[in-house]
Structures are given as structure tokens and as C-alpha cells.
Design a protein around this motif. Structure first.
Motif, short mmCIF file in Angstrom:
data_model
loop_
_atom_site.label_atom_id
_atom_site.label_comp_id
_atom_site.label_asym_id
_atom_site.label_seq_id
_atom_site.Cartn_x
_atom_site.Cartn_y
_atom_site.Cartn_z
N LYS A 154 -33.29 38.36 84.60
CA LYS A 154 -33.20 36.90 84.65
C LYS A 154 -33.86 36.36 85.91
CE LYS A 154 -29.03 36.06 81.91
NZ LYS A 154 -27.64 35.60 81.96
N LYS A 155 -33.66 37.04 87.02
CA LYS A 155 -34.27 36.62 88.29
C LYS A 155 -35.79 36.69 88.19
CE LYS A 155 -33.77 35.51 92.64
NZ LYS A 155 -33.21 34.26 93.04
N LEU A 156 -36.31 37.76 87.59
CA LEU A 156 -37.75 37.89 87.42
C LEU A 156 -38.32 36.78 86.55
CD1 LEU A 156 -38.17 41.75 86.98
CD2 LEU A 156 -39.05 40.35 88.86
N GLU A 157 -37.61 36.46 85.48
CA GLU A 157 -38.06 35.38 84.61
C GLU A 157 -38.06 34.05 85.35
OE1 GLU A 157 -35.66 35.35 81.07
OE2 GLU A 157 -36.49 37.25 80.35
N ALA A 158 -37.02 33.81 86.15
CA ALA A 158 -36.93 32.56 86.92
C ALA A 158 -38.07 32.48 87.93
CB ALA A 158 -35.58 32.47 87.62
N LEU A 159 -38.39 33.57 88.59
CA LEU A 159 -39.50 33.59 89.55
C LEU A 159 -40.83 33.33 88.85
CD1 LEU A 159 -38.48 36.58 91.85
CD2 LEU A 159 -38.62 34.18 92.51
N GLU A 212 -41.28 31.71 86.06
CA GLU A 212 -41.31 30.31 85.66
C GLU A 212 -41.61 29.41 86.86
OE1 GLU A 212 -41.34 26.99 83.38
OE2 GLU A 212 -41.25 29.06 82.66
N MET A 213 -41.03 29.72 88.01
CA MET A 213 -41.27 28.94 89.21
C MET A 213 -42.76 29.01 89.61
SD MET A 213 -38.97 28.97 92.69
CE MET A 213 -39.49 30.58 93.22
N LYS A 214 -43.35 30.19 89.49
CA LYS A 214 -44.77 30.34 89.81
C LYS A 214 -45.62 29.52 88.86
CE LYS A 214 -44.74 34.91 91.96
NZ LYS A 214 -45.13 36.31 91.82
N ARG A 215 -45.26 29.54 87.58
CA ARG A 215 -46.02 28.75 86.60
C ARG A 215 -45.93 27.26 86.92
NH1 ARG A 215 -43.22 30.52 81.91
NH2 ARG A 215 -43.22 32.73 82.29
N GLN A 216 -44.74 26.79 87.32
CA GLN A 216 -44.57 25.39 87.67
C GLN A 216 -45.40 25.03 88.89
OE1 GLN A 216 -42.95 23.07 85.95
NE2 GLN A 216 -42.35 24.57 84.41
N GLN A 217 -45.43 25.90 89.88
CA GLN A 217 -46.22 25.65 91.09
C GLN A 217 -47.71 25.63 90.77
OE1 GLN A 217 -44.94 28.67 93.83
NE2 GLN A 217 -43.20 27.46 94.54
#
Length: 175
Positions: free
Chosen positions: A153-158, A160-165
Motif C-alpha cells: 500500500k505504501k509503494l502504491e501511495a508513493l 501515485e504521489m509521484k504521478r501527481q507531482q
């Protein structure tokens, strides 16, 4: 593996030897201990372009004993001896000295490093059916699975955060 690259160590050593910077100034600038920088400078001044290279062959107990004997006969410090023999740090020589004091030449014998595999532990648990497992084994399995899911889950969140940035950084095509 070393925290700092060979090229980086040589560059800092050259800066100090050329008088461009002092170890204390570099310490403030780079947050690296001035004694560490001073050690790199000494290694480079004694060994030149051969500095910070691993030995061509593993050091035997006899090699280590010879280094210790030379240090004692020449009355060299740990730091100077380590730099002279291009050791990663004076701490390496300190460990050899302590092992020699405790166990003699036998203490200087190369040690085999063994790593335990996480896969073996999990395979042991997976080989048993749930009905064959003890309560403790079931708890361990549950804890392992929960940790595994949390990491994913943490990897997926990271990700997703990179994609948003990345989306925010892209210039708009209008204009």
C-alpha cells in the motif's frame, strides 16, 4: 559497499592536498567528519591513484598479522597504518587488533558471512496447511501478511504521489 564513491573521496583528498579547502571547511560544507576527510587525504597522499581500491585478493590471517607487526615495529598509529595499507578505515585495523588480542592468529582468519533468507522462513510456513499450524505460527503468518500488505500500500501511495507531482510539473500545452 562504501557510503561515498571512490571518485568523491579522491576529489576531496585532492582539494585538501592542493590547499583549496581544509577538512574543517569541508566538514561544515558537506556534513562529513573532518577526521574522515583527513583520513581520505592521508590515504590518497600515500597511495595515489591506487587509493580506495579493494585489495586484489582477500587478506589472509598472515597478511593481517604482518600489517600489525609492521605497525608495532615502526611505532605507527592505527590511522597511519590503515592509510598506508589503503584500508577502508582505521576501524578495520582496530577490529583486527582486538581479535588478535582475544584469539591470537586464529582471530585474524577470514570469516564467512552468512545471510538468512526470508524466503525459507515463509516457505516453511506456507508448506504447512492452516490446520497444522500452531497459534503462534498463525500469528506470525498474520503479522507477516499484514506487513506485506502495508508495504505494498505504501509503494502504491508513493507511486501515485509521484504521478501527481509529474502532472503538476508538466507545462500546459495552451499558449
Amino acid at each position: 559497499m562504501s557510503k561515498y564513491s571512490r571518485t568523491f573521496k579522491i576529489a576531496l583528498a585532492k582539494q585538501c592536498l592542493d590547499g583549496d579547502s581544509s577538512p574543517k571547511a569541508l566538514e561544515k560544507q558537506l556534513s562529513i567528519s573532518h577526521s574522515q576527510i583527513r583520513y581520505w587525504k592521508n590515504v590518497y597522499s600515500l597511495n595515489g591513484e591506487e587509493s580506495f581500491l579493494p585489495p586484489k585478493h582477500p587478506r589472509t590471517a598472515k597478511d593481517k598479522a604482518d600489517i600489525l607487526k609492521r605497525m608495532w615495529s615502526e611505532n605507527w598509529s592505527l590511522a597511519y597504518t590503515s592509510a598506508f595499507y589503503n584500508l577502508p578505515s582505521p576501524g578495520t585495523l582496530w577490529v583486527w587488533l582486538r581479535e588478535f588480542d582475544q584469539l591470537g592468529l586464529q582471530g585474524l582468519q577470514p570469516k564467512r558471512r552468512r545471510r538468512t533468507s526470508m524466503k525459507k522462513q515463509n516457505q516453511e510456513l506456507n508448506d504447512k496447511s492452516i490446520n497444522e499450524m500452531t497459534i503462534e505460527e498463525l500469528r506470525d503468518e498474520l503479522e507477516y501478511r499484514r506487513t506485506e500488505v502495508a508495504v505494498l500500500k505504501k509503494l502504491e501511495a508513493l507511486d501515485e504521489m509521484k504521478r501527481q507531482q509529474t502532472k503538476k510539473k508538466r507545462p500546459s500545452s495552451k499558449g
